[in-house]
Design an enzyme around this catalytic site. Structure first.
Site, PDB file in Angstrom:
ATOM      1  N   GLU A  29       3.048  -1.824  -4.626  1.00  0.00           N
ATOM      2  CA  GLU A  29       3.242  -1.417  -3.766  1.00  0.00           C
ATOM      3  C   GLU A  29       3.356  -3.428  -2.870  1.00  0.00           C
ATOM      4  O   GLU A  29       2.640  -3.972  -3.569  1.00  0.00           O
ATOM      5  CB  GLU A  29       2.070  -1.105  -2.803  1.00  0.00           C
ATOM      6  CG  GLU A  29       1.212  -0.425  -1.930  1.00  0.00           C
ATOM      7  CD  GLU A  29      -0.064  -0.113  -1.682  1.00  0.00           C
ATOM      8  OE1 GLU A  29      -0.229   1.177  -2.612  1.00  0.00           O
ATOM      9  OE2 GLU A  29      -0.683  -0.847  -1.009  1.00  0.00           O
ATOM     10  N   HIS A  35      -0.676   4.541   1.001  1.00  0.00           N
ATOM     11  CA  HIS A  35      -2.396   3.786   1.113  1.00  0.00           C
ATOM     12  C   HIS A  35      -2.814   4.560   2.617  1.00  0.00           C
ATOM     13  O   HIS A  35      -3.366   2.942   3.053  1.00  0.00           O
ATOM     14  CB  HIS A  35      -1.738   1.924   0.854  1.00  0.00           C
ATOM     15  CG  HIS A  35      -3.462   1.662  -0.122  1.00  0.00           C
ATOM     16  ND1 HIS A  35      -3.315   0.194  -0.320  1.00  0.00           N
ATOM     17  CD2 HIS A  35      -4.391   2.210   0.561  1.00  0.00           C
ATOM     18  CE1 HIS A  35      -4.454   0.469  -0.358  1.00  0.00           C
ATOM     19  NE2 HIS A  35      -5.518   1.235  -0.480  1.00  0.00           N
ATOM     20  N   ARG A  65      -5.950   2.088  -7.311  1.00  0.00           N
ATOM     21  CA  ARG A  65      -4.741   1.093  -7.226  1.00  0.00           C
ATOM     22  C   ARG A  65      -4.187   1.710  -7.304  1.00  0.00           C
ATOM     23  O   ARG A  65      -4.150   1.954  -8.574  1.00  0.00           O
ATOM     24  CB  ARG A  65      -5.868  -0.348  -6.898  1.00  0.00           C
ATOM     25  CG  ARG A  65      -7.019  -1.085  -6.085  1.00  0.00           C
ATOM     26  CD  ARG A  65      -6.116  -1.446  -4.840  1.00  0.00           C
ATOM     27  NE  ARG A  65      -6.602  -1.990  -4.202  1.00  0.00           N
ATOM     28  CZ  ARG A  65      -7.343  -1.191  -2.941  1.00  0.00           C
ATOM     29  NH1 ARG A  65      -6.879   0.371  -2.642  1.00  0.00           N
ATOM     30  NH2 ARG A  65      -8.480  -1.514  -1.646  1.00  0.00           N
TER      31      ARG A  65
END
Ligand SMILES: NC(=O)C1=CN([C@@H]2O[C@H](COP(=O)(O)OP(=O)(O)OC[C@H]3O[C@@H](n4cnc5c(N)ncnc54)[C@H](O)[C@@H]3O)[C@@H](O)[C@H]2O)C=CC1
Ligand SMILES: O=C(O)C(=O)[C@H](O)COP(=O)(O)O
Length: 379
Positions: free
Chosen positions: A255, A272, A226
């Site tokens: 993000e 991602h 992450r």
């Protein structure tokens, strides 16, 4: 009638959740995951919410609602879900643990071989020509993905330096955090995003200025966990001192917005999609479908005994890709997944005025992603 509100990015949503399979009238409303909000929940009063990683589940979303009995996230990560709140409310939650563990491990290997094709033989010829020095792969977080990656590394004859303070010591959980940082040729992060309020071993900004200072500037750093596990500000400052550092990011602290300043420094950047294979996404759906059946059971499903179904084989095209064959020929691996094409698409998506990839573009790349295949891993 059972009402399901779902992220339209859930693979094969309607193949699983339909009247034929559930043997009763159901209403499946599919919308963009980021659009699911309290107003939509109030409008549809769903019995179940099926999400992926972009829908925050918390009191703000559900405080005025009494209809939701199940929240299923077809993802591995759960940092977007306030599980304590769901427990207090008696709302059942499940994720799709392990669904894309091979996909992510394969993404990491592809990135490494792209940047260092010379690692194929398993020896670090950057260090010496005459001695055999195995590649050292540092893995932080040895759960489903980290341990799967370690399995590939063992098969390649690499040495694993693994760190996971929440698991017992083992042949792969064999190093301190500092050792992984300072001794690895490649470091790959496979931790959940946690904060000091949830864990004694919080991962928020785990890789900060102090950690970066311990990593040699020849070591590749890969984050497909992450974004906020790495402090973006500290990474940018570090690039000023170490412009040659090779960093691969699939996830970003801010993000779905990614600054051009950061992108320009990265060796490989992707939107991602490390887990985005046909297999990984479909497994995620299968897992939450299985949980859905256990939650609603025959009663919630109107006294109909719904049979468990396994649609993976039916929905997946035949898979000709086998690790034991691929690993015989490195050039096959490069053709198997062109990671540089993903990197180029993200780079081309920068908005000139904003000097960043904006949310709509980032989400668009993900929504329209041509899902890869996983290769089959048998030893
Ligand atoms: N980029 C992508 O497309 C994808 C990203 N992910 C991310 O990868 C993460 C890891 O996935 P899995 O391995 O399946 O999860 P997992 O839950 O099986 O393993 C995570 C491991 O990290 C360890 N850990 C926790 N805090 C740590 C710390 N401070 N230092 C070292 N280890 C620590 C845990 O003990 C656990 O063993 C997910 O939480 C998700 O955020 C998952 C799938 C796809
Ligand atoms: O499984 C996870 O965790 C992930 O990060 C997913 O692969 C990301 O999927 P989206 O839900 O963001 O499409």
């Amino acid at each position: 009638m059972l009402t399901i509100l779902a992220d339209s990015n859930i693979a094969h949503l309607h193949d699983y959740f339909n009247e034929h399979i559930l043997q009763q009238p159901i209403n499946v409303i599919a919308v963009a995951g980021r659009d699911i909000d309290a107003t939509m929940i109030a409008e549809y009063q769903p019995d179940a919410l099926l999400i992926r990683s972009v829908t925050p589940i918390n009191a703000e979303l559900l405080k005025d609602n009494d209809s939701v009995k199940y929240v299923g996230s077809a993802t591995i990560g759960t940092d977007h879900v306030d599980q304590d709140y769901l427990r207090e409310r008696g709302i059942y939650f499940s994720n799709a643990a392990g669904c894309s563990k091979h996909s992510v491990a394969q993404y990491v290997l592809t990135a490494i071989f792209n940047l260092r094709p010379q690692y194929w033989g398993g020896n670090n010829s950057d260090i010496t020509d005459s001695q055999t020095v195995p590649i050292k792969l540092g893995i932080i977080g040895l759960g489903n993905i980290g341990s799967t990656l370690a399995g590939y590394a063992a098969d390649l004859g690499w040495q694993v330096l693994g760190y996971d303070p929440l698991l017992p010591a083992s042949d792969i959980n064999n190093a301190s955090f500092e050792q992984v940082l300072s001794e690895s040729d490649v470091i790959s992060l496979h931790v959940p995003l946690t904060r000091a309020t949830d864990s004694d071993y919080s991962t928020y900004h785990l890789i900060d200025k102090q950690a970066l200072a311990k990593i040699a500037n020849t070591t590749i750093l890969i984050n497909s966990a992450r974004g906020p596990v790495i402090s973006e500000a500290d990474l940018l400052s570090d690039f000023e001192r170490n412009p040659q550092r090779q960093v691969v990011l699939d996830v970003f602290e801010h993000e779905p917005v990614v600054s051009a300043e950061l992108l320009n420094q990265l060796a490989i950047a992707t939107p991602h999609i490390a887990g985005y294979t046909l297999e990984g996404k479909l497994r995620g759906t299968q897992i939450i479908f299985d949980e859905f059946l256990t939650v609603f059971g025959p009663q919630g499903l109107g006294d109909v005994a719904v049979e468990a179904v396994y649609l993976m084989d039916e929905l997946l095209p035949e898979n000709p890709y086998r690790w034991q064959q691929l690993k015989q020929a490195p050039e096959q691996l490069a053709k198997f997944y062109d990671i540089k094409a993903d990197d180029a698409l993200l780079g081309e998506s920068v908005d000139n005025e904003a000097q960043a990839v904006l949310a709509e573009k980032f989400d668009g790349l993900r929504k329209n992603y041509a899902l890869r295949r996983e290769w089959l891993f048998e030893r």
